[in-house]
Scaffold this motif. Structure first.
Motif, short mmCIF file in Angstrom:
data_model
loop_
_atom_site.label_atom_id
_atom_site.label_comp_id
_atom_site.label_asym_id
_atom_site.label_seq_id
_atom_site.Cartn_x
_atom_site.Cartn_y
_atom_site.Cartn_z
N GLN A 1 66.81 4.50 -10.89
CA GLN A 1 68.14 4.66 -10.30
C GLN A 1 68.00 5.04 -8.98
OE1 GLN A 1 69.94 7.66 -12.64
NE2 GLN A 1 70.79 6.24 -14.25
N GLY A 2 67.07 5.86 -8.47
CA GLY A 2 66.99 6.05 -7.09
C GLY A 2 66.55 4.98 -6.19
N ARG A 3 65.74 4.09 -6.58
CA ARG A 3 65.47 2.95 -6.04
C ARG A 3 66.52 1.93 -5.86
NH1 ARG A 3 59.51 3.03 -9.23
NH2 ARG A 3 58.41 4.67 -7.64
N ALA A 4 67.06 1.70 -6.94
CA ALA A 4 68.19 0.71 -7.15
C ALA A 4 69.33 1.24 -5.96
CB ALA A 4 68.77 0.90 -8.42
N LEU A 5 69.72 2.88 -6.03
CA LEU A 5 70.61 3.13 -4.97
C LEU A 5 70.36 3.17 -3.65
CD1 LEU A 5 73.35 4.52 -4.56
CD2 LEU A 5 72.01 6.83 -4.88
N PHE B 1 60.96 4.28 -2.69
CA PHE B 1 61.08 5.70 -2.97
C PHE B 1 60.27 6.35 -4.35
CE2 PHE B 1 64.59 4.82 -0.01
CZ PHE B 1 64.65 6.03 0.87
N ASP B 2 59.56 7.33 -4.15
CA ASP B 2 58.75 7.73 -5.52
C ASP B 2 58.82 9.32 -5.11
OD1 ASP B 2 57.13 7.55 -7.48
OD2 ASP B 2 55.69 6.33 -6.66
N VAL B 3 58.19 9.71 -6.14
CA VAL B 3 58.11 11.30 -6.37
C VAL B 3 56.77 11.66 -5.51
CG1 VAL B 3 56.79 11.33 -8.50
CG2 VAL B 3 58.42 13.25 -7.90
N HIS B 4 56.77 12.80 -4.99
CA HIS B 4 55.65 13.48 -4.33
C HIS B 4 55.46 14.79 -4.63
CE1 HIS B 4 58.08 15.29 -1.08
NE2 HIS B 4 58.80 14.48 -1.38
N PRO C 1 64.42 11.54 -18.06
CA PRO C 1 63.24 11.25 -17.97
C PRO C 1 62.92 10.87 -16.24
CG PRO C 1 63.80 10.22 -19.85
CD PRO C 1 65.11 10.64 -19.22
N LEU C 2 61.62 11.37 -15.57
CA LEU C 2 61.45 11.09 -14.43
C LEU C 2 61.63 9.43 -13.97
CD1 LEU C 2 60.93 11.76 -11.68
CD2 LEU C 2 58.33 11.96 -12.19
N GLN C 3 60.92 8.70 -15.14
CA GLN C 3 61.11 7.06 -14.67
C GLN C 3 62.32 6.64 -14.59
OE1 GLN C 3 58.12 5.47 -13.64
NE2 GLN C 3 59.53 3.69 -13.28
N ASP C 4 63.13 7.00 -15.41
CA ASP C 4 64.65 6.28 -15.32
C ASP C 4 65.21 7.03 -13.93
OD1 ASP C 4 64.25 5.51 -17.82
OD2 ASP C 4 65.56 6.91 -18.79
N TYR C 5 65.00 8.36 -13.67
CA TYR C 5 65.62 8.66 -12.27
C TYR C 5 64.96 7.80 -11.19
CZ TYR C 5 66.27 12.23 -8.55
OH TYR C 5 66.61 13.01 -7.41
N TYR D 1 60.24 19.42 -11.02
CA TYR D 1 61.18 18.52 -11.57
C TYR D 1 61.00 17.16 -11.13
CZ TYR D 1 62.72 23.16 -13.27
OH TYR D 1 62.71 24.41 -13.63
N GLY D 2 60.46 17.21 -9.99
CA GLY D 2 60.45 15.44 -9.36
C GLY D 2 61.58 15.04 -9.06
N SER D 3 62.55 15.88 -8.40
CA SER D 3 63.74 15.26 -8.18
C SER D 3 63.94 14.80 -6.63
CB SER D 3 64.83 16.62 -8.20
OG SER D 3 64.69 17.72 -7.39
N GLN D 4 62.88 15.38 -5.95
CA GLN D 4 62.85 14.91 -4.41
C GLN D 4 62.06 13.66 -4.11
OE1 GLN D 4 65.26 16.72 -2.45
NE2 GLN D 4 65.71 17.32 -4.54
N LEU D 5 62.61 12.63 -3.71
CA LEU D 5 61.76 11.57 -3.44
C LEU D 5 61.41 11.35 -2.14
CD1 LEU D 5 64.03 8.89 -5.60
CD2 LEU D 5 62.22 10.55 -6.34
N GLU D 6 60.51 10.53 -1.85
CA GLU D 6 59.86 10.33 -0.38
C GLU D 6 59.60 8.78 -0.45
OE1 GLU D 6 55.74 11.60 0.90
OE2 GLU D 6 57.17 12.99 1.62
#
Length: 191
Positions: A183-187, A154-157, A176-180, A143-148
Motif C-alpha cells: 500500500q505504501g509503495r502504491a501511494l 519504499f521499504d521497512v528499515h 501484515p507488514l507485506q500488505d502495508y 512494528y515496521g511502520s516507518q518506511l525509507e
C-alpha cells in the motif's frame, strides 16, 4: 445523558475550534501534495524536484502546527482531547506524528501510553508513533511502520525481530507488514 453531552461540548468547543484549524491544515497538505508527486506520469527529475519543494512546505506547516498544538496542550490535557470522542485524538495524533520536534513526539508518546494500554486510543496509532520515536532515538522499530527509500522503492528499515513483526502488528490491530508495504509503495510511488 444529553446534559452530560452539552456540558462536555461547551467545555471543549474553544479547544475544538483551534484543533480543527491545525488538523485540517495537516491533512490538506498531505491529501493534495502527496497524490500530485506520486503521479507515475511525472518525469523522475520533475518528481524529485517537486518532492523536495513540497517537503519544505510541509515542514513549515508541521512546524506551525506543532507550535500551535503545544499552546493548546498548555490549557488542555490528552484526557480532555480523548474524552467523549476518541476520533479527535486520531486527528490530533497526525499532527504529533508529523511534527519535526522529536522531543515533543517522545513526550507525547509517554503521555498517551496508558491510553493505549487501556484501549482508549487506536493501537495502530500508538505503534506508528512508537516506531517513529524509537528510530529518532537511534533504536530499532518494533512494528515496521516507518518506511525509507531503499533501492528505488519504499521499504521497512531498522526492524527489531523481523520474524515476530506480524504478530506484534496484529496485536495492535495492524495489517501484515507485506500488505502495508504494498500500500505504501502504491501511494508514494518510486523514490
Amino acid at each position: 445523558m444529553t446534559e452530560r453531552f452539552a456540558s462536555l461540548m461547551e467545555r471543549k468547543l474553544p479547544m475544538l475550534d483551534r484543533l480543527a484549524v491545525i488538523t485540517a491544515r495537516d491533512q490538506y497538505v498531505r491529501k493534495v501534495l502527496i497524490p500530485m508527486f506520486s503521479d507515475e506520469a511525472l518525469d523522475s527529475e520533475v518528481r524529485t524536484a517537486f518532492q523536495s519543494g513540497a517537503g519544505g512546505y510541509i515542514y513549515q506547516v508541521d512546524t506551525l502546527n506543532t507550535a500551535e498544538l503545544k499552546l493548546i496542550l498548555q490549557e488542555y490535557s490528552w484526557a480532555d482531547i480523548i474524552e467523549g470522542e476518541p476520533q479527535l485524538f486520531t486527528q490530533v495524533f497526525h499532527v504529533v506524528q508529523h511534527s519535526p520536534d522529536e522531543a515533543f513526539r517522545a513526550e507525547v508518546l509517554a503521555e498517551i501510553g496508558p491510553y493505549a494500554e487501556r484501549g482508549e486510543i487506536d493501537g495502530q496509532e500508538y505503534a506508528l508513533m512508537y516506531d517513529r520515536v524509537e528510530l529518532a532515538a537511534g533504536r530499532q522499530q518494533l512494528y515496521g511502520s516507518q518506511l525509507e527509500c531503499l533501492n528505488g522503492q519504499f521499504d521497512v528499515h531498522d526492524l527489531k525481530d523481523p520474524e515476530g513483526v506480524d504478530a506484534r502488528r496484529a496485536s495492535m490491530g495492524m495489517q501484515p507488514l507485506q500488505d502495508y508495504l504494498e500500500q505504501g509503495r502504491a501511494l508514494y510511488g518510486p523514490c
